[in-house]
Design an enzyme around this catalytic site. Structure first.
Site, PDB file in Angstrom:
ATOM      1  N   ASP A  63       0.886  -1.237   0.034  1.00  0.00           N
ATOM      2  CA  ASP A  63       0.265  -0.017   0.110  1.00  0.00           C
ATOM      3  C   ASP A  63       0.942   1.292  -0.001  1.00  0.00           C
ATOM      4  O   ASP A  63       1.816   1.321   0.771  1.00  0.00           O
ATOM      5  CB  ASP A  63      -0.845  -0.267   1.362  1.00  0.00           C
ATOM      6  CG  ASP A  63      -1.985   1.002   1.106  1.00  0.00           C
ATOM      7  OD1 ASP A  63      -3.183   0.660   0.573  1.00  0.00           O
ATOM      8  OD2 ASP A  63      -1.590   2.181   1.728  1.00  0.00           O
ATOM      9  N   ASN A 119      -3.031  12.909  -4.496  1.00  0.00           N
ATOM     10  CA  ASN A 119      -4.163  13.346  -5.076  1.00  0.00           C
ATOM     11  C   ASN A 119      -4.904  14.791  -4.748  1.00  0.00           C
ATOM     12  O   ASN A 119      -5.268  15.629  -5.431  1.00  0.00           O
ATOM     13  CB  ASN A 119      -5.450  12.445  -4.983  1.00  0.00           C
ATOM     14  CG  ASN A 119      -5.218  10.975  -5.887  1.00  0.00           C
ATOM     15  OD1 ASN A 119      -4.614  11.268  -7.029  1.00  0.00           O
ATOM     16  ND2 ASN A 119      -5.442  10.000  -5.406  1.00  0.00           N
ATOM     17  N   HIS A 166      -5.542  14.235  -9.556  1.00  0.00           N
ATOM     18  CA  HIS A 166      -5.835  13.027  -9.929  1.00  0.00           C
ATOM     19  C   HIS A 166      -4.991  12.195 -11.110  1.00  0.00           C
ATOM     20  O   HIS A 166      -4.546  11.248 -11.109  1.00  0.00           O
ATOM     21  CB  HIS A 166      -7.399  12.590 -10.012  1.00  0.00           C
ATOM     22  CG  HIS A 166      -7.962  12.396  -8.667  1.00  0.00           C
ATOM     23  ND1 HIS A 166      -8.040  11.531  -7.993  1.00  0.00           N
ATOM     24  CD2 HIS A 166      -8.759  13.439  -8.209  1.00  0.00           C
ATOM     25  CE1 HIS A 166      -8.779  11.533  -6.768  1.00  0.00           C
ATOM     26  NE2 HIS A 166      -9.240  12.812  -6.842  1.00  0.00           N
ATOM     27  N   ASP A 222      -2.772   9.388 -10.896  1.00  0.00           N
ATOM     28  CA  ASP A 222      -2.659   8.152 -11.978  1.00  0.00           C
ATOM     29  C   ASP A 222      -1.245   7.917 -12.551  1.00  0.00           C
ATOM     30  O   ASP A 222      -1.086   6.730 -12.543  1.00  0.00           O
ATOM     31  CB  ASP A 222      -3.479   8.450 -13.074  1.00  0.00           C
ATOM     32  CG  ASP A 222      -5.066   8.480 -12.742  1.00  0.00           C
ATOM     33  OD1 ASP A 222      -5.378   8.132 -11.761  1.00  0.00           O
ATOM     34  OD2 ASP A 222      -6.004   8.949 -13.604  1.00  0.00           O
ATOM     35  N   GLU A 257      -4.882   2.536  -3.990  1.00  0.00           N
ATOM     36  CA  GLU A 257      -3.331   2.366  -4.282  1.00  0.00           C
ATOM     37  C   GLU A 257      -2.808   1.252  -3.579  1.00  0.00           C
ATOM     38  O   GLU A 257      -1.806   1.036  -3.283  1.00  0.00           O
ATOM     39  CB  GLU A 257      -2.980   3.649  -3.324  1.00  0.00           C
ATOM     40  CG  GLU A 257      -3.129   3.600  -1.877  1.00  0.00           C
ATOM     41  CD  GLU A 257      -4.490   4.304  -1.594  1.00  0.00           C
ATOM     42  OE1 GLU A 257      -4.542   4.678  -0.523  1.00  0.00           O
ATOM     43  OE2 GLU A 257      -5.281   4.405  -2.675  1.00  0.00           O
TER      44      GLU A 257
END
Length: 309
Positions: A173, A181, A186, A190, A217
């Site tokens: 994680d 973000n 975002h 990405d 994530e």
């Protein structure tokens, strides 16, 4: 070359059909018994196309269709079955379709018609194959999605449970990903996810490890034939590789780190048992300061945090 099961008990017809299939670019798998045909269609990696004669010794073609549809498994390709039959009455054809046939060709058949019907079946099979692939892929990273990686893990657990071979997994994680973000947007997030996926995949080269994006994530790594200690070492390398250099994004350099939990499979465990243990170890890595790898038994590996953006 697409394989085609050719279930036909008449030798001359079987040889002629086999020759045509080869000429048209298919790989024929000839059998002359209905029970053998069913065994192949229900076996491991069955052919996706089948030409099945209605009247076969051992088991009729309609019964083969019925059994295949009844015992169809979602993780196996759906076989497109064309019945070969001398019966051309409407009621007989309806009986074939009700049994699970996808198409039919009446005998004596026109080779041109058979070729066209095979082409239709091939297109449908290829479309189904593409849809299955897409259903198990993450559109952003091109890795397996949660469904795909879980199915892969389940298969490896079944094999490991059968022969006692080692199997380990890791839950990864990203740390503080929400900040990426929130501060950079975002689109930058990405880009980070795509680059992290690339780095994990690159770090796994030379191993049997497989990775999928299990959500947000979070990533799930599966290490077939790998003991927990070795998986722990590999995950340490992955963690360092992720954090050693920034990710280039449209909003500038982004440094990211990852917390990981590793667990080794024990015979008799369920999939949930294994994933929950790795998940718990990952949360312990988070609680102890992030940017580290923890084992299910409590041991942790870490080094100094890299620079932050």
């Amino acid at each position: 070359m697409m394989r085609v099961l050719l279930a036909e008990d008449e030798r001359a017809s079987r040889m002629m059909l086999g020759s045509l299939l080869t000429k048209w670019g298919y790989e024929p798998l000839p059998v002359e018994d209905g029970k053998e045909a069913l065994e192949i269609l229900l076996g491991e990696e069955p052919p996706e196309l089948a030409l099945v004669d209605w009247l076969l010794p051992g088991m009729e073609g309609t019964e083969i269709c019925r059994r295949v549809r009844e015992e169809f498994k979602e993780d196996v390709a759906y076989p497109y079955i064309i019945l070969l039959t001398v019966k051309d009455q409407k009621e007989s054809l309806l009986q074939g379709f009700e049994a699970g046939a996808d198409d039919y060709v009446t005998k004596p058949f026109d080779p041109r018609e058979l070729r066209v019907r095979l082409s239709v079946g091939k297109r449908i099979v290829e479309l189904q194959r593409a849809l299955r692939y897409q259903a198990e892929r993450d559109f952003l990273t091109a890795l397996m999605n949660r469904r795909g990686i879980m199915k892969y893990l389940e298969g490896e657990m079944e094999e490991g449970g059968a022969d006692g071979s080692s199997l380990s997994i890791a839950v990864l994680d990203l740390d503080h990903f929400k900040k990426v973000n929130d501060t950079l947007g975002h689109s930058a997030g990405d880009e980070v996810l795509r680059e992290v996926a690339r780095r994990i995949t690159s770090a796994l080269e030379g191993t049997r490890g497989v990775v999928g994006r299990s959500g947000g994530e979070e990533f799930l790594l599966v290490f077939p034939g790998c003991a927990e200690k070795k998986a722990f070492e590999i995950c340490g390398q992955i963690r360092r590789y992720i954090g050693e250099s920034p990710v280039k994004s449209v909003k500038g350099d982004v440094y990211v780190t990852a917390s990981m939990g590793v667990a080794g499979y024990s015979v008799g465990w369920s999939l949930d048992d294994l994933v929950n243990l790795a998940d718990t170890a990952m949360y312990r890595a988070k609680a102890e300061g992030r940017n580290r790898v923890c084992l299910g038994n409590g041991a942790c590996e870490m080094e100094d945090m890299p620079k932050t953006s």
